[in-house]
Design an enzyme around this catalytic site. Structure first.
Site, PDB file in Angstrom:
ATOM      1  N   ASP A 231      12.488  92.212  89.424  1.00 43.22           N
ATOM      2  CA  ASP A 231      12.867  93.417  89.890  1.00 43.22           C
ATOM      3  C   ASP A 231      13.623  94.262  88.647  1.00 43.22           C
ATOM      4  OD1 ASP A 231      12.214  95.815  90.519  1.00 43.22           O
ATOM      5  OD2 ASP A 231      12.771  95.399  92.665  1.00 43.22           O
TER       6      ASP A 231
HETATM    7  C1  BGC Z   1      11.578  98.791  92.002  1.00 40.22           C
HETATM    8  C2  BGC Z   1      10.310  98.286  91.584  1.00 40.22           C
HETATM    9  C3  BGC Z   1       9.970  98.957  90.440  1.00 40.22           C
HETATM   10  C4  BGC Z   1      11.182  99.249  89.524  1.00 40.22           C
HETATM   11  C5  BGC Z   1      10.740  99.949  88.024  1.00 40.22           C
HETATM   12  C6  BGC Z   1      12.836  98.329  90.767  1.00 40.22           C
HETATM   13  O1  BGC Z   1      13.850  99.648  91.505  1.00 40.22           O
HETATM   14  O2  BGC Z   1      12.190  97.806  93.169  1.00 40.22           O
HETATM   15  O3  BGC Z   1       9.550  98.335  92.763  1.00 40.22           O
HETATM   16  O4  BGC Z   1       8.687  98.944  90.130  1.00 40.22           O
HETATM   17  O5  BGC Z   1      12.884  99.364  89.937  1.00 40.22           O
HETATM   18  O6  BGC Z   1      11.104 101.338  88.357  1.00 40.22           O
END
Ligand code: BGC
Length: 797
Positions: A231
């Site tokens: 993530d």
């Molecule tokens: C979120 C993810 C997301 C990623 C990219 C993160 O903060 O938890 O779900 O895909 O950012 O935007």
């Protein structure tokens, strides 16, 4: 092990190989045209594309290209229609390829452990089987267009507070049965080519470097052959991540990640062979998904067709919760008063990384009501969004109501109530709305409440209103979908993806959630959602799987064989409609504690008025299995199982028994040693009892007195250093003032929950780990020493 892309890998230097394992930017991977490696583009998100052509950020702050905003996952889950999920997946991918996107970052399928998780609107269900079926459908749909889906967040990420530094402490059986089964289905049934690891730790090890999750389970057991991406900002020790089964660190960290890998190889933390193996798996997806975006260059998706699909998805997902004396549907020409700010400015999606810039102006009720056949006598605002109860607005609504035969109140959760980066503080709707509904119901006999919210809410006014319709977050075409249901052009067929308890205090994780410590203990174990309410016989407002229709259905003639169940469903009412039938299985056992019932199958059947059909729901590998912690494997306990066919988790329409010859005669648990779990007395499990279930000593999640690299900015509250406490105060003040304005500040929320080590990851290496360590010194009250180390770190880069 032989490599698929040996020819490419053998040409690359060690540095180049290590560099490939971190992004080039916020969204793209590194490219090496000289070796035929193109860059791969990733983009959120689960219910619409958030592809940024300009400056990238992962929080939904900078604008993205227009894309269809479909209903969110929680909404579509209410349709219980896997084909619909697959169609949405296809449409997402059709949009993605025109934007050059190779990996769609979704679907999200974390389990709704508590109604308060701020991201529940992005997740499918409180039940892993339901979530898994829906997620696999999205994955199949997205990947049918030659690109990759990326189910997230793997795993046990059901809390937003301190999401980047939390340690989910969960026993192995609960982990497997509740928190991993959905992912298993997305991988095995959907054949996901990539997966996103979560921010948190799972039993003491960061998900992104957790060999048990990424290697033993994902690859060895489930046969996953794609790539794992961290993530955004979740990578902790990249070398360890790559060794243990993670591939890509996102967003790009300049050369920080590369250096960590090189150092790791030098120190023997991981081998070059392991790096090659990971690179091979990553290259496989990059090369496989590249042709689809190349082919789509310069093409456009069909905006109107996708808008229509978004509407159909919303229609199929609307849940009719209450309809006293069949007030709904409303006849042509019915005089209605429309009340509520949500009717003017719709609440149709959630905030955070999933935020879509809609391809068409999101529909509102006010703009569409003229076309619906209803006569709007007037509109009353009713409440100030995110404001205190407003007597003047309430009186105005009550006065205007007298002209109308029906009052339609549009209410629910506002933008600050549910959002990525924070959990809800309570399960109530804003007081201004509750009071408004109450006062209208006291003054008018035909009040219909139409809800927009991505998660469960308390309904103190439930018995006083005639009808309740729940649209969840219906996407850009949600308003016309709702009007078609109100008018009866569409017969509602949605059923809830989660239980609606009377009050938050009734929820099984009430005492444990959200954890404010370093650890988050899952003491309620497998008793999540209806598994708990049904087992203890606790009455709720609306059970899991519940939803009414304008027609009625009868169930009959249950046949149970070793392969599955079949039964007849008849539409006994006067209009056509669809029913979601659910199969639950349970068994009493002295050696395996279990909920009285667990969902093991479902089907959605469309029936014309008077029509009947025989439906068959086959059993599968998940129907009777339990995770046996002694043999560390799935087993089936021999015994007589109750097979229940229900219209929701509480209402059993048909039932029977099946004798099953299992793989084991008994399970591993002792009734006395695991008494709280056999007795389902799980809301206040003692340390000792949880430790027995957990099977090892519980980690100390308490405050150690010192800030560490993995502590978050919100913990600066406890810091010894004045400067750190000041930083906390400023952040808190900014967070609170944004909330007061009704627009959550996602940047601040992100920083608030970010551990200090995250600064290095999120600044692309500008702030090094040494400088982060200096920040820790400052926070612990060694200001001079810390500032010295920080400055030295800056010049030694
Ligand atoms: C979120 C993810 C997301 C990623 C990219 C993160 O903060 O938890 O779900 O895909 O950012 O935007």
């Amino acid at each position: 092990m032989s490599l698929k892309h040996q020819d490419i890998i053998s040409k690359m230097s060690l540095e180049e190989k290590a560099l490939m394992m971190s992004g080039k930017s916020v969204w793209q991977t590194q490219d090496f045209p000289q070796y035929g490696i193109p860059s791969m583009m990733m983009s959120d998100g689960p219910h619409g594309m958030r592809t940024q052509a300009g400056e990238g950020d992962h929080l939904g702050i900078n604008v993205s290209m227009p894309a269809t905003c479909f209903p969110t996952a929680a909404t579509v889950a209410n349709s219980w229609n896997v084909e619909l999920g697959e169609e949405i997946g296809q449409a997402l991918a059709d949009e993605a390829v025109t934007m050059g996107v190779n990996v769609v970052l979704g679907p999200g399928l974390n389990i709704k452990r508590s109604p308060l998780c701020g991201r529940n609107f992005e997740y499918f269900s409180e039940d892993p089987y339901h979530a898994g079926k829906m997620a696999a459908a999205y994955v199949r749909g997205i990947q049918s267009r030659g690109i990759s889906a990326c189910p997230k967040h793997f795993a046990v990420n059901s809390q937003e507070l301190r999401r980047m530094a939390n340690d989910s402490v969960v026993d192995e059986r609960t982990l497997r049965e509740i928190y991993l089964t959905g992912f298993e289905m997305a991988v095995k049934e959907g054949k996901a080519k990539s997966i996103m690891s979560s921010y948190n730790q799972v039993n003491g090890v960061y998900a992104n470097e957790n060999a048990h999750l990424l290697q033993e389970i994902l690859v060895d057991e489930w046969g996953f052959d794609g790539f794992v991406v961290s993530d955004w900002g979740a990578s902790n020790d990249h070398a360890l991540g790559v060794k243990n089964g993670s591939h890509l660190e996102m967003p790009g960290t300049c050369k920080t990640g590369m250096k960590e890998i090189l150092k790791g190889i030098e120190k023997g933390k991981l081998t070059e062979e392991e790096l090659d193996q990971r690179l091979d798996e990553l290259l496989d997806v990059i090369l496989e998904t590249h042709p689809a975006t190349e082919k789509a260059k310069g093409t456009h998706y069909d905006v109107e067709a996708h808008h229509a699909l978004a509407r159909r998805a919303a229609e199929e997902s609307i849940v009719l919760l209450q309809n006293k004396d069949n007030l709904l549907p409303l006849q042509d020409g019915t005089k209605v008063l429309v009340v509520g700010d949500f009717a003017k400015t719709p609440r149709y999606q959630g905030a955070g990384s999933s935020l879509v810039n809609p391809s068409k102006t999101p529909e509102s009720i006010l703009d569409n009501i003229q076309k619906s056949g209803l006569i709007m006598t007037d509109f009353a605002q009713g409440y100030v969004r995110n404001g205190k109860p407003n007597r003047k607005l309430m009186d105005e609504a009550v006065a205007k109501a007298q002209e109308a035969s029906v009052v339609l109140v549009f209410a629910g959760l506002d933008e600050v109530s549910e959002c990525e980066g924070m959990d809800r503080a309570h399960m109530m709707m804003p007081q201004a709305q509750n009071e408004l509904i109450q006062v209208l119901a006291a003054n008018h006999k035909n009040v219909v409440v139409v809800l927009s919210a991505g998660s469960a809410v308390e309904m103190p006014w439930k018995n006083d209103v005639r009808a309740i319709l729940h649209g969840y977050l219906g996407g850009q075409a949600g308003a016309s979908a709702m009007l078609r249901v109100i008018r009866g052009k569409v017969n509602p067929s949605g059923k809830l993806n989660e239980t609606y308890p009377y009050a938050y205090q009734d929820t099984p994780a009430y005492v444990y959630y959200p954890s404010r410590e370093r650890t988050s203990e899952f003491r309620e174990s497998i008793y999540v959602g209806y598994r708990y309410y049904e087992s203890v016989g606790k009455a709720v407002n609306f059970p899991f799987g519940y939803g009414l229709s304008y027609t009625s259905f009868a169930y009959d003639n249950l046949k149970i064989t070793k392969d599955g169940v079949s039964f007849i469903i008849k539409n006994t009412g006067r209009v056509d409609g669809a029913e979601v039938a659910q199969v639950y299985v349970g068994m009493e056992s002295d050696t395996v504690f279990r909920p009285v019932k667990e969902l093991k199958g479902f089907t959605k059947v469309f029936l014309k008025s008077g029509e009947e059909k025989e439906v068959t729901i086959p059993f599968d590998d998940k129907t009777f299995r339990f995770f046996d912690v002694t043999s560390n494997s799935w087993q089936i306990e021999t015994g007589t199982y109750q097979i229940m066919v229900g219209s929701d988790a509480h209402t059993v329409c048909l039932s029977g028994e099946l004798k099953v010859k299992g793989t084991v005669k008994k399970g591993p648990y002792d009734k006395v040693a695991h008494a709280p779990y056999f007795e389902v007395d799980v809301t206040n499990v003692s340390d000792g009892d949880f430790e027995v279930l957990y099977g090892k000593k519980l980690p100390d999640g308490g405050w150690s007195g010192e800030i560490g690299l993995n502590d978050t900015f919100c913990q600066f509250y406890y810091a010894k250093g004045m400067l750190a406490r000041l930083i906390y105060k400023v952040l808190k003040w900014k967070k609170d003032s944004a909330e007061k304005k009704g627009i959550p500040d996602l940047n601040i929320l992100f920083v608030f929950n970010m551990p200090i080590r995250g600064i290095s990851r999120m600044t692309g290496g500008t702030i090094t780990m040494e400088m982060c360590e200096a920040v820790v010194e400052i926070a612990n009250g060694h200001a001079l020493k810390g500032i010295g180390h920080f400055v030295a770190g800056f010049f030694c880069k």
